[in-house]
Structures are given as structure tokens and as C-alpha cells.
Design a protein around this motif. Structure first.
Motif, PDB file in Angstrom:
ATOM      1  N   TRP A   1      -8.912  -3.583   5.264  1.00 25.37           N
ATOM      2  CA  TRP A   1      -9.148  -3.984   3.883  1.00 25.37           C
ATOM      3  C   TRP A   1     -10.013  -5.242   3.876  1.00 25.37           C
ATOM      4  O   TRP A   1      -9.992  -6.054   4.801  1.00 25.37           O
TER       5      TRP A   1
ATOM      6  N   ALA B   1       0.820  -1.208   0.000  1.00 27.74           N
ATOM      7  CA  ALA B   1       0.000   0.000   0.000  1.00 27.74           C
ATOM      8  C   ALA B   1       0.859   1.265   0.000  1.00 27.74           C
ATOM      9  O   ALA B   1       2.048   1.243   0.316  1.00 27.74           O
TER      10      ALA B   1
ATOM     11  N   GLU C   1      -7.180   3.734  -0.792  1.00 24.45           N
ATOM     12  CA  GLU C   1      -5.911   3.029  -0.677  1.00 24.45           C
ATOM     13  C   GLU C   1      -5.363   2.762  -2.069  1.00 24.45           C
ATOM     14  O   GLU C   1      -6.078   2.284  -2.953  1.00 24.45           O
TER      15      GLU C   1
ATOM     16  N   SER D   1      -2.562   1.674   5.753  1.00 25.27           N
ATOM     17  CA  SER D   1      -3.490   2.477   4.958  1.00 25.27           C
ATOM     18  C   SER D   1      -4.850   2.554   5.645  1.00 25.27           C
ATOM     19  O   SER D   1      -5.534   3.581   5.583  1.00 25.27           O
TER      20      SER D   1
ATOM     21  N   TYR E   1      -6.819   5.856   6.831  1.00 27.95           N
ATOM     22  CA  TYR E   1      -8.229   6.096   6.511  1.00 27.95           C
ATOM     23  C   TYR E   1      -9.007   6.482   7.769  1.00 27.95           C
ATOM     24  O   TYR E   1      -9.836   7.403   7.731  1.00 27.95           O
TER      25      TYR E   1
END
Length: 249
Positions: free
Chosen positions: A105, A6, A131, A59, A63
Motif C-alpha cells: 500500500w 483490510a 483492497e 491484502s 494482490y
């Protein structure tokens, strides 16, 4: 010669390895937060004081940082529950009441969403962040003619495969289920949250710049400027790969 990871990790590891290069954006992932309605969560503002499970400095963690800002919150306003790597069964943190919300994710959030049923709340604020899962090499590898030629051909085939996958994702979903040992169902239902550009996204440098400020603040160091971060991106491999593929057809 090549590795995928990422955007946050490229920026993080390039501190010790400034010769790292990003040569292609493979996937753009859309994050959201899955939360429990039964603990009083309806909106982003309701996360204040709640336990949010995510992977530290990932990531997904970035977020969460961006998502909290949309409600005027900071990371200090929630309790971060660390998700260990690999994040297999992270959904259980929600299901077993060890966390109130999950940002990760897929397919773990999708598994949590379906398992919680009517108790699930999807928080999906407009963070302006996706991402960027990229393909990486190093300046030394790209400078070696023989290695570079192999990388160019690999990237050309990756671009070709991505085009086929966008037309028909079925075979890719089956491969993902086989390789990860996740059920095909949650992979299939969360698939629309991902796009597969197989091209360096114009948003990449802006993303690296904003993430750099976030990580530098955590580490108590001076943030690298835009010009320095731009050196991590090498667009020449993608151009050569597209030219190579065109020459084969």
C-alpha cells in the motif's frame, strides 16, 4: 468499539472471532507493482524467478497472487521477500537491491517509483481486485443500544467527512502526512489511486469469498462458504447512520 483494517484481515481474524462484523467500506485501494528495469523486468511474465517484496498474508500479498495469475504464474514462481510491519522504508528493499519488485500500500511504492527514476517499471495488470479497507465492530457491541447509538453517529460523521474529502482532498492529505510522518508529496501523488466510498461496496462479499479460498489453501483447511462469510457483513449501521444524518439536517 471500532477498528479499521483490510478485507484480508477481517476474513483471517474472523476464524477465531466469528462475531466480527464489517460495517462500512472506508477506502478502496488500487495496487500496482513497482519493479526494477535493470534486472530485466518489463512485464508480469518477467517476474518469474524474481524477488517480490510484500507483507505476508496481507491484502498486498493477495494482490500479488491475483497479479501473478494474469501472467500464468503462481506464488511459487517468485521469491517472496517478507516486509516487516510496520512497512516503513519498504521502498529501500528495491533501492538497495534486496528485492526486484515491490507490492504494497502507498506511499511506499510511490516513494520507490520516484527514487528509481528511469529504472522503475510499473506493472499494473487487470486483476479485478481492489483492497477494501473497512470499519469493523462486533456483534456484541452492535447489540448494546448505547454503544450502537454512538457507533451510528460516528459512522454518520465519517460519511460526511468522506464526502468533504472527495470534494477537496487537501486537508486530508495534510492530516495523513502529519499522522504518518510521511512527506506530503508522495501521499498527494498517489492519492488518485484511492477512492473513499464510505459505503459498503457491492464487491465486498465476492472479495471475501475469493480470498477465503486463497487463505484456506495456504492453511490447509476447508474454505467457509458464501453464506457463512455473508454473516460477517452488517449493512444496518450504514443505513441507520444515513438516516440519522438526514434527521440532523
Amino acid at each position: 468499539d471500532l477498528a479499521g483494517h483490510a478485507d484480508t484481515q477481517a476474513r483471517k481474524h474472523s476464524l477465531a472471532h466469528p462475531d466480527l462484523r464489517i460495517i462500512l467500506s472506508i477506502t478502496e485501494g488500487h495496487y500496482r507493482i513497482i519493479a526494477r528495469r535493470s534486472v530485466g523486468i518489463r512485464t508480469m511474465a518477467d517476474l518469474r524467478g524474481k524477488r517480490v517484496a510484500t507483507v505476508k498474508d496481507s491484502s498486498a500479498a493477495y494482490y500479488v497472487h491475483r497479479a501473478l495469475q494474469t501472467a500464468g504464474l503462481a506464488e511459487q514462481d517468485v521469491e517472496i521477500v517478507p516486509v516487516p510491519l510496520p512497512p516503513r522504508d519498504a521502498a529501500k528493499l528495491l533501492l538497495e537491491g534486496k528485492a526486484d519488485a515491490l507490492a504494497l500500500w502507498d506511499p511506499e511504492p510511490e516513494i520507490a517509483l520516484h527514487a528509481l527514476g528511469e529504472d522503475a517499471v510499473i506493472l499494473d495488470p487487470d486483476t479485478g481486485y481492489k483492497e477494501l479497507y473497512n470499519l469493523h465492530s462486533t456483534a456484541a457491541k452492535l447489540a448494546d443500544p448505547a454503544t450502537r447509538a454512538k457507533i451510528v453517529q460516528f459512522v454518520a460523521r465519517l460519511i460526511q467527512a468522506s464526502e468533504a474529502m472527495r470534494r477537496d482532498p487537501g486537508p486530508a492529505i495534510a492530516i495523513a502526512a502529519q499522522v504518518t510522518d510521511y512527506p506530503a508529496g508522495p501521499i498527494r501523488s498517489s492519492w488518485p489511486l484511492q477512492t473513499f466510498p464510505a459505503s459498503l461496496t457491492p464487491a465486498l462479499l465476492d472479495t471475501l469469498v475469493t480470498e477465503e479460498g486463497w487463505l484456506a489453501g495456504k492453511e490447509g483447511r476447508k474454505a467457509r462458504d458464501r453464506a457463512e462469510l455473508a454473516t460477517l457483513i452488517d449493512p444496518t449501521i450504514e443505513r441507520e447512520a444515513r438516516a440519522w444524518f438526514a434527521s440532523q439536517n
